[in-house]
Design an enzyme around this catalytic site. Structure first.
Site, short mmCIF file in Angstrom:
data_model
loop_
_atom_site.label_atom_id
_atom_site.label_comp_id
_atom_site.label_asym_id
_atom_site.label_seq_id
_atom_site.Cartn_x
_atom_site.Cartn_y
_atom_site.Cartn_z
N LYS A 24 0.80 -1.21 -0.08
CA LYS A 24 0.06 -0.09 0.04
C LYS A 24 0.76 1.26 0.18
O LYS A 24 0.58 2.25 -0.72
CB LYS A 24 -0.93 0.05 1.25
CG LYS A 24 -2.13 0.68 1.32
CD LYS A 24 -3.14 0.70 2.49
CE LYS A 24 -3.60 -0.73 2.52
NZ LYS A 24 -4.69 -0.97 3.35
N ARG A 94 -3.55 2.92 8.87
CA ARG A 94 -3.76 1.78 8.02
C ARG A 94 -2.60 0.68 7.99
O ARG A 94 -1.38 1.46 7.67
CB ARG A 94 -3.96 1.95 6.54
CG ARG A 94 -5.33 2.46 6.28
CD ARG A 94 -5.73 2.54 4.71
NE ARG A 94 -7.37 2.72 4.71
CZ ARG A 94 -7.74 4.10 4.28
NH1 ARG A 94 -7.06 5.02 4.41
NH2 ARG A 94 -9.07 4.09 4.26
N GLY A 103 -8.43 -7.65 4.37
CA GLY A 103 -9.13 -7.65 5.74
C GLY A 103 -8.45 -8.24 7.06
O GLY A 103 -8.92 -8.35 8.17
N MET A 105 -5.58 -6.78 8.46
CA MET A 105 -5.25 -5.87 9.38
C MET A 105 -5.95 -4.88 9.35
O MET A 105 -7.12 -4.51 8.74
CB MET A 105 -3.87 -5.21 8.59
CG MET A 105 -2.78 -6.28 8.51
SD MET A 105 -2.07 -6.54 10.00
CE MET A 105 -0.69 -7.76 9.53
N ARG A 338 -3.46 -1.25 -6.17
CA ARG A 338 -2.72 -2.43 -6.18
C ARG A 338 -3.11 -3.15 -7.46
O ARG A 338 -4.15 -3.12 -7.78
CB ARG A 338 -2.91 -3.01 -4.83
CG ARG A 338 -4.32 -3.58 -4.51
CD ARG A 338 -4.58 -4.11 -3.16
NE ARG A 338 -6.13 -4.10 -3.08
CZ ARG A 338 -6.64 -4.76 -1.86
NH1 ARG A 338 -5.81 -4.86 -0.93
NH2 ARG A 338 -7.93 -4.93 -1.94
N HIS A 531 -15.60 -8.90 1.38
CA HIS A 531 -14.49 -9.67 1.66
C HIS A 531 -14.72 -11.20 1.22
O HIS A 531 -13.99 -11.88 0.59
CB HIS A 531 -14.52 -9.91 3.54
CG HIS A 531 -13.93 -10.89 4.01
ND1 HIS A 531 -13.98 -12.00 4.13
CD2 HIS A 531 -12.42 -10.74 4.36
CE1 HIS A 531 -13.15 -12.65 4.99
NE2 HIS A 531 -11.93 -12.07 4.79
N SER A 888 8.07 -45.30 -17.02
CA SER A 888 7.14 -44.13 -16.70
C SER A 888 7.01 -44.37 -15.01
O SER A 888 6.73 -45.43 -14.50
CB SER A 888 5.59 -44.46 -17.21
OG SER A 888 4.77 -43.47 -16.72
N CYS A 956 3.56 -40.88 -14.53
CA CYS A 956 1.91 -41.08 -14.71
C CYS A 956 1.33 -40.87 -13.44
O CYS A 956 0.00 -41.19 -13.27
CB CYS A 956 1.69 -42.19 -15.81
SG CYS A 956 2.16 -43.63 -14.95
N TYR A 976 8.08 -36.59 -20.76
CA TYR A 976 6.88 -36.17 -20.44
C TYR A 976 6.22 -36.05 -19.03
O TYR A 976 6.60 -36.86 -18.29
CB TYR A 976 6.00 -36.60 -21.51
CG TYR A 976 5.71 -37.96 -21.41
CD1 TYR A 976 4.80 -38.64 -20.53
CD2 TYR A 976 6.57 -39.04 -21.81
CE1 TYR A 976 4.61 -39.94 -20.39
CE2 TYR A 976 6.31 -40.25 -21.57
CZ TYR A 976 5.62 -40.96 -21.00
OH TYR A 976 5.31 -42.14 -20.68
C1 PEP Z 1 1.09 -44.86 -9.69
O1 PEP Z 1 1.39 -45.71 -8.87
O2 PEP Z 1 1.42 -43.83 -9.56
C2 PEP Z 1 0.18 -45.40 -10.83
C3 PEP Z 1 0.01 -44.40 -11.70
O3 PEP Z 1 -0.50 -46.44 -10.73
P1 PEP Z 1 -1.91 -46.71 -10.04
O4 PEP Z 1 -2.08 -45.41 -9.65
O5 PEP Z 1 -2.93 -47.27 -10.83
O6 PEP Z 1 -1.49 -47.54 -8.83
#
Ligand code: PEP
Ligand code: MG
Length: 1000
Positions: A24, A94, A103, A105, A338, A531, A888, A956, A976
């Protein structure tokens, strides 16, 4: 040594000094230097606050002298005197930390008032009533914030006085009565603190500065800092500024505005204004303000001046700004600016627009949108096809609807009933009142889910959902949940996993914990800058504010509208995109990307290094993910296909016969080897037994193979569809992973049924069937199934299942390839711990793959790889890579097994305590534990690539869609990440942020 400089007059600072002057203070300085009409004042630094706290709440040497000097300069500039009975300078005090903490202070207005300066104020303004009201407000604020006297005690006195004066609102109070209230407030202060109210302005200022410093460490500020991860040692600055009055009659007022629309992002000034009010009244949501557009008509010149300032700030800061202003008797003053909090949608729109306006670069535009914020845009919206009717239109039936408990509650007008009925879309059980103009119906979500698409369409076309009320669309998205009327209950129930909607008259910082646990917020009062609205937008949850049609009775835990009461535990839907509040759950639709988001994500794709794939098990999910920008499937969990209604019986038959066949098969093998070592009569006897045994193997083995044969074409069909949808993008298919018992009926339920059947002795055949199933379930039961017979272990013991799956995958790949389409299957083996497991499975499965392709007469490129989801696999990744063309990381299992924490159990019981106690900063199942699991990942990447430099590596687990984890995977050099379809845009943006950070 001279004292440090603790006090900066506004012209001495600038916008880059947020660390020292707070957000501020730095912006007040910047606006002053831009030549905007800012009332003069000064800022006491955060360093002074820290020095004060470190010294055990003592002002650092020289601070008060510097404050007095600064005051003198302000006096000179304004021509007023602090404590001058003739021409008094009044100030606001302030707080203002580096980060805006809405909110958190407290603000004190009209400081410097006492009986003497009051006279000066009256003389100057010629307005007794206004002056007495200022005194009353000042004593109350000061008493509440600085002297810590309960606010309700002041309210009580004021309410009594209003009653005595026979008036309903503050504005109607006569002047004399206000002066009387002020003296009763003084008496309250004396009786509560034992001391008279401080009348010396300098003493008032000193106490107020102390209170601001102390408020840095109050509970709600600490709580907010914990949620927002703001360090505790930043300290707060204090801004002391000449008062301007928005409550000096109808040509005065206060407002809040944004240089662009904070909800839609449209490049138009957006704001709210309350005539004859102080700024605090707008933010506190006590009265509902009018849009600034109205003010455009009534005072065009002022509006134009304001619009010019707004544009100047927008361009100067190169960002959408939030401004607070006051108009004192026709003159405009800027009190604050701000960077404006905004909805996720508007964050995207503003970033993209500003890039096109040449204000920021593409990179800056990307960095302006936090990846997490996209989550809100990717949440459900109320189905745009639904129709609504005000609940109050139901007449006598409204009460029945309001007390119905199932999830979906709606009405069907008499003229449309036939159409719904003939489409079979209205189960008889759903009707709760029929006849007359409308039929009222309520159904559980499960019944709605069970309806076919045509039935649902018929229902949506003809039914009307019940609108309770409509307020301001203060934070977009839709959410349904149980109405809850106090923050503690919301916190409690929300934490236990229940969907709750926090309903309040208005929210305050004390409600933060409940707001955080709620799915959405609904308030009776307050505007778009209240708020509730600010916090909901910050948290990314839907909010409807200023919903004045409802009356919230917090004590009775209910709200009412048109004589109808809706109590705690009723389900309601809050649609923060339109402002509608609906009874029950309302059908929602998955969101779509809008053009500016698509554009921004396109820029993200230009800079990111990480690929983004999706976890999808069926064609619709795969198609959605492609729409969201997925570049392939990183995890297709094949077992999900087994759970479908028509397949489950075959899968169960397969599992049950497999177990029997396998145990008979090993008995046969054992006997065969015994026969080879035997002779004479005993050999003959054994041979006879062997032949019997072989005979009994035929049945189960036949059923086992038979069920696999039945599953083969079904699985093949699934894969064909997925390959078609993916149009040549890589598809990683994981072979069966979960323990077998997951496909069988629940043990405890079966036991209960068997016990009941035995007790009633009713149906012999059913009992025998259930007993046989129970026997099998018990045989397959494991004490710790997550570490039991699952993953590749199933493939080793029951290779026929894996063989069938591989045949289905390559059969599908060949069929789709023959259609002239590209296919890239990647076979993935789960839960590998030993390289030998992979070696054996690979030999078997690659043979099946080759055979299948040869039979089909086509060649399809494919990869064979594994998940890394056990610590042993990560530690021996170098050896495993010899057998795998890709890795993976299954970080869900890798987290469970590395931390020795069962996800299901830990999340339900102690994980939140661990976070509250600071043992864990984040839930390791949401954000990767870099220090532990992350180390295994880094090491496995290195060892894997040492063995096989072209090893493709992805992840994954759930972490694939978490921005901070994506950052880590970028740094770890993965190729990835793969996440659920709705998180694909988040991952794309997070990967871009990670790449941009590398550049700096
Ligand atoms: C994991 O274990 O990260 C995975 C993707 O397999 P699941 O969640 O199916 O066990
Ligand atoms: Mg796993």
């Amino acid at each position: 040594m001279p004292d440090a400089k603790y006090v900066y007059l506004f012209p001495e600072g600038n916008k880059d000094q947020k660390d020292l002057l707070g957000g501020k203070g730095a912006n007040l300085a910047e606006m002053t230097n831009l030549g905007l009409p800012v009332p003069p004042g000064f800022t006491i630094t955060t360093e002074a606050c820290n020095a004060y706290i470190q010294a055990g709440n003592e002002f650092p040497a020289g601070l008060l002298d510097q404050v007095r000097d600064a005051l003198k300069k302000v006096e000179r500039e304004t021509g007023k005197g602090f404590g001058d009975p003739k021409n008094p300078l009044l100030v606001s005090v302030r707080s203002g930390a580096k980060f805006s903490m809405p909110g958190m202070m407290d603000t004190i207005l009209d400081l410097g008032l006492n009986d003497e300066t009051l006279e000066g104020l009256i003389a100057k303004t010629g307005d007794k009533r206004f002056s007495y009201d200022s005194l009353r407000r000042f004593i109350m604020m000061f008493g509440d914030i600085v002297l810590e006297i309960e606010r309700t005690k002041f309210d009580q006195i004021f309410d009594e006085a209003k009653e005595q004066a026979g008036v309903a609102t503050d504005a109607e109070m006569p002047a004399g009565a206000l002066l009387d209230v002020a003296s009763r407030f003084r008496e309250l202060v004396k009786s509560e603190t034992g001391d008279p109210f401080p009348e010396d302005p300098l003493q008032q200022l000193e106490l107020a500065i102390r209170a601001v410093f102390n408020s840095w460490d109050n509970q709600r500020a600490k709580h907010y800092r914990r949620i927002e991860k703001i360090p505790d040692d930043l300290g707060t600055a204090v801004n002391v500024q000449t008062m301007v009055f928005g409550n000096m009659g109808d040509d005065s007022g206060s407002g809040v505005a944004f240089t662009r629309d904070p909800v839609s992002g449209d490049p138009e000034i957006w704001g709210e204004y309350l005539a004859n009010a102080q700024g605090e009244d707008v933010v506190a949501g006590i009265r509902t303000p009018t849009p600034i557009a109205a003010f455009k008509d009534s005072a065009k010149e002022l509006y134009d001046e304001f619009a010019e300032i707004s544009n100047k700030l927008d361009r100067h800061y190169r960002d959408a700004m939030d401004m607070e202003f006051t108009i004192e008797q026709g003159k405009l003053y800027m009190l604050q600016c701000r960077v404006g909090k905004r909805s996720s949608r508007s964050a995207v729109v503003i970033a993209v627009d500003m890039m096109h306006e040449g204000l920021i670069t593409k990179e800056e535009a990307l960095q302006r949108v936090e990846p997490e914020r996209l989550d809100e845009l990717l949440h459900p919206q109320v189905d745009p096809h639904i129709k609504t009717v005000p609940i109050t239109d139901l007449g006598a039936n409204a009460e029945k609807a309001a007390t119905a408990t199932p999830d979906l509650i709606f009405t069907v007008p008499a003229g449309r009933l036939e159409r719904v009925k003939s489409a079979n879309a209205l189960p008889d059980s759903a009707v709760i009142a029929s006849g007359g103009e409308r039929t009222i119906a309520a159904m559980p979500l499960a019944d709605w889910d069970a309806l076919g698409t045509d039935q649902r369409d018929a229902l949506l076309e003809n039914a009307e959902f019940l609108e309770i009320a409509r307020g301001l669309a203060a934070s977009p998205g839709a959410a349904a949940g149980t109405a809850v009327f106090d923050p503690d209950t919301a916190h409690e129930r929300g934490r236990n996993g229940e969907d709750v909607i926090l309903v309040r008259q208005e929210t305050s910082p004390d409600d933060i914990h409940g707001m955080q646990a709620a799915q959405a917020i609904l308030t009776q009062r307050g505007g778009m800058s209240s708020h509730a609205a600010l916090v909901a937008r910050g948290f990314g949850i839907p909010c409807v504010a200023g919903c004045e049609q409802i009356t919230v009775d917090e004590a009775a835990r209910s709200m009412s509208v048109g004589g109808l009461t809706i109590s705690e535990d009723q389900t309601i839907t809050v649609d923060g995109s339109t402002g509608a509040v609906l009874l029950g759950k309302v059908p929602t639709v998955a969101p779509d990307l809008f053009p500016k988001l698509t554009e921004l994500l396109g820029w993200a794709d230009e800079v990111r290094k990480l690929g983004v794939r999706t976890n999808a098990d069926n064609p619709p999910d795969a198609a959605k993910a492609i729409e969201f920008g997925a570049e392939g499937i990183g995890l297709c969990r094949t077992e999900h296909m087994f759970f479908e209604q028509d397949r489950l019986p075959v899968v169960r038959e397969m599992i049950l016969s497999a177990a029997e066949a396998k145990s008979l098969e090993s008995a046969v093998a054992e006997l065969e080897s015994a026969v080879r070592g035997a002779s004479g009569a005993s050999r003959a006897a054994m041979e006879e037994r062997l032949s019997d045994l072989k005979g009994s193997l035929e049945g189960p083995m036949g059923r086992y193979r038979g069920s696999l044969e039945k599953l083969l074409p079904v699985q093949q069909g699934d894969f064909e569809e997925i390959f078609r949808v993916m149009e040549g993008r890589p598809v990683t298919i994981r072979l069966i992973d979960p323990p077998m018992h997951e496909f069988l009926p629940d043990h405890d339920e079966l036991l209960e049924t068997v016990t009941r059947l035995r007790a009633t002795g009713k149906d012999g055949a059913e009992l025998r069937e259930k007993e046989a199933m129970l026997h099998e379930v018990e045989r397959l039961r494991e004490t710790n199934p997550m570490l039991g017979l699952r993953g590749c272990r199933l493939g080793i013991l029951y290779p026929e299942v894996n063989e069938m799956q591989v045949r289905a995958i390559f059969g599908a790949a060949a069929a789709v390839a023959k259609e002239g389409k590209e296919v890239h299957p990647e076979i993935m083996i789960p839960l590998i711990g030993f390289d030998e497991e992979l070696a054996q499975l690979r030999e078997l499965l690659e043979r099946v793959a080759q055979e299948t392709l040869q039979e089909a007469g086509v060649d399809v490129p494919y990869l064979f790889g594994t998940m890394i989801e056990l610590p042993r696999a990560a530690l021996t990744a170098g050896k495993i890579a010899a057998q795998a063309q890709f890795f993976s990381f299954g970080t869900n299992d890798l987290t469970q097994t590395t931390l020795g924490l069962s996800r299901d159990d830990a999340e339900a019981s102690f994980l939140t305590h661990y976070m509250e106690k600071g043992i864990l900063r984040d839930n390791p199942f949401d954000t990767i534990d870099q220090e532990g699991v992350g180390q295994l990942v880094t090491q496995a990447v290195k060892a894997g690539r040492a063995t096989r430099p072209d090893l493709k590596i992805g992840i994954c687990g759930e972490h694939g869609g978490d921005p901070r984890s994506v950052h880590f995977f970028h740094e770890a050099g993965l190729d990835y990440v793969s996440c659920s379809p709705f998180r694909v845009p988040i991952a794309r943006l997070a990967a871009a942020h990670a790449a941009l950070e590398d550049r700096t």
